[in-house]
Design an enzyme around this catalytic site. Sequence first.
Site, PDB file in Angstrom:
ATOM      1  N   PRO A  45       0.848  -1.196   0.000  1.00  0.00           N
ATOM      2  CA  PRO A  45       0.000   0.000   0.000  1.00  0.00           C
ATOM      3  C   PRO A  45       0.879   1.240   0.000  1.00  0.00           C
ATOM      4  CG  PRO A  45       0.044  -1.005   2.185  1.00  0.00           C
ATOM      5  CD  PRO A  45       0.797  -1.921   1.276  1.00  0.00           C
ATOM      6  N   MET A  46       0.651   2.144  -0.956  1.00  0.00           N
ATOM      7  CA  MET A  46       1.467   3.351  -1.070  1.00  0.00           C
ATOM      8  C   MET A  46       0.552   4.557  -1.284  1.00  0.00           C
ATOM      9  SD  MET A  46       4.679   1.902  -3.364  1.00  0.00           S
ATOM     10  CE  MET A  46       3.670   0.876  -4.450  1.00  0.00           C
ATOM     11  N   GLN A  97      -6.316  -1.452   3.088  1.00  0.00           N
ATOM     12  CA  GLN A  97      -5.570  -1.091   4.285  1.00  0.00           C
ATOM     13  C   GLN A  97      -6.247   0.074   4.986  1.00  0.00           C
ATOM     14  OE1 GLN A  97      -1.663   1.034   4.664  1.00  0.00           O
ATOM     15  NE2 GLN A  97      -0.945  -0.955   5.428  1.00  0.00           N
ATOM     16  N   CYS A 127       3.203   3.090   9.048  1.00  0.00           N
ATOM     17  CA  CYS A 127       3.466   4.365   8.389  1.00  0.00           C
ATOM     18  C   CYS A 127       4.036   5.380   9.380  1.00  0.00           C
ATOM     19  CB  CYS A 127       2.185   4.912   7.767  1.00  0.00           C
ATOM     20  SG  CYS A 127       2.425   6.460   6.868  1.00  0.00           S
ATOM     21  N   GLY A 239      10.400  -4.424   2.353  1.00  0.00           N
ATOM     22  CA  GLY A 239      11.480  -3.471   2.554  1.00  0.00           C
ATOM     23  C   GLY A 239      12.713  -3.794   1.737  1.00  0.00           C
ATOM     24  N   GLY A 260       7.192  -2.783  -2.904  1.00  0.00           N
ATOM     25  CA  GLY A 260       6.556  -1.485  -3.072  1.00  0.00           C
ATOM     26  C   GLY A 260       7.048  -0.735  -4.281  1.00  0.00           C
TER      27      GLY A 260
END
Length: 353
Positions: A45-46, A97, A127, A239, A260
């Site tokens: 999720p971005m 999310q 976040c 990551g 991501g």
Amino acid sequence: MTQPCTASSLRPAGASGTDTPAAGPVAAGGAIGAARQAARLSVAPMIDWTDRHCRAFHRLLSRRALLYSEMITAPAIIHGDRARLLDHDADGPAALQLGGSDPAQLAQAARIAAGWNYAEINLNVGCPSDRVQSGCFGAVLMKSPALVAACVRAMQDASPVEVTVKCRIGVDEQQPAEILPAFLAAVEQAGVRRVIIHARKAWLNGLSPRENREIPPLDYPLVHAMKAAFPALHLSINGGIGSLQEARAQLAVMDGVMIGRAAYHDPWAILGQADALWGETPPLAAPLDAALAMRGRIAAHLAAGGRMHQITRHMLGLFHGRPGARAWRRILSERGAGGTLQDYDAALTAAGG
């Protein structure tokens, strides 16, 4: 200095109102099994990036990958334009999310979202942005595992699909080797069976969100150790993973991999080949096939009064490293805001179409 979040009540509340009635937790198997299969590779999720247009594009590239929404706050869903926030193309596994720290609000948002055919609802505990901290959710919740447990219990009571958590390995002065296993134990006891771990600590004071994605060192061995320590949990690692080759290496240890920015900036290299991870042939043979397939969606969006760049901004990296990539990006960037279908066709021609 940031402080742990608190709540007036750590109740697994069921919010009142006229929203869709809670269906209760789903038994293992079925939708949960399908989501877990899809979580072998997921797109993170971005915020401002993984909107419904982005996910529609990504779904063309991969039938199997699990695609996450942007983080949407529970109050936004409760009080905002639900269709705009929650609508998505439901022809593949998608996850919603949520951001928040109030169990009642999160339960109400999960209950509302039940009508949108998501395969999973995920709680953001990772976040690090200032806006998220001021709302007492996101990574700061790593300091309040009891509150996280209350939140997920409330969401589970309201959601007909699996509730999951995405977290960091720790924040600020926390010692990840101590805090992460304690956090996982708390959410597992609360009924969570699937967790995505971003393998970096977050520094809530002193680093920007971008710096928090790059500066804190990755600790893959710690995340790998959590898989050994919590064999009943389905654990995905996130990551710094930038290729399918790296994803395959991680899958030798972990249940799933979340990618991501690499998937966003070079979507063909990641998602265009992703279905091979499930032993399947990718749905498209070349980036140009994806660009041509998106033309109809862009035409319909323009006819409905939308702007071309709302879709094409997510496609700039489609031809990354290939002849015509620079011209493709330039035309879509320069003409996208007021672009026409003819402008898109010009970009296609420049890319070899």
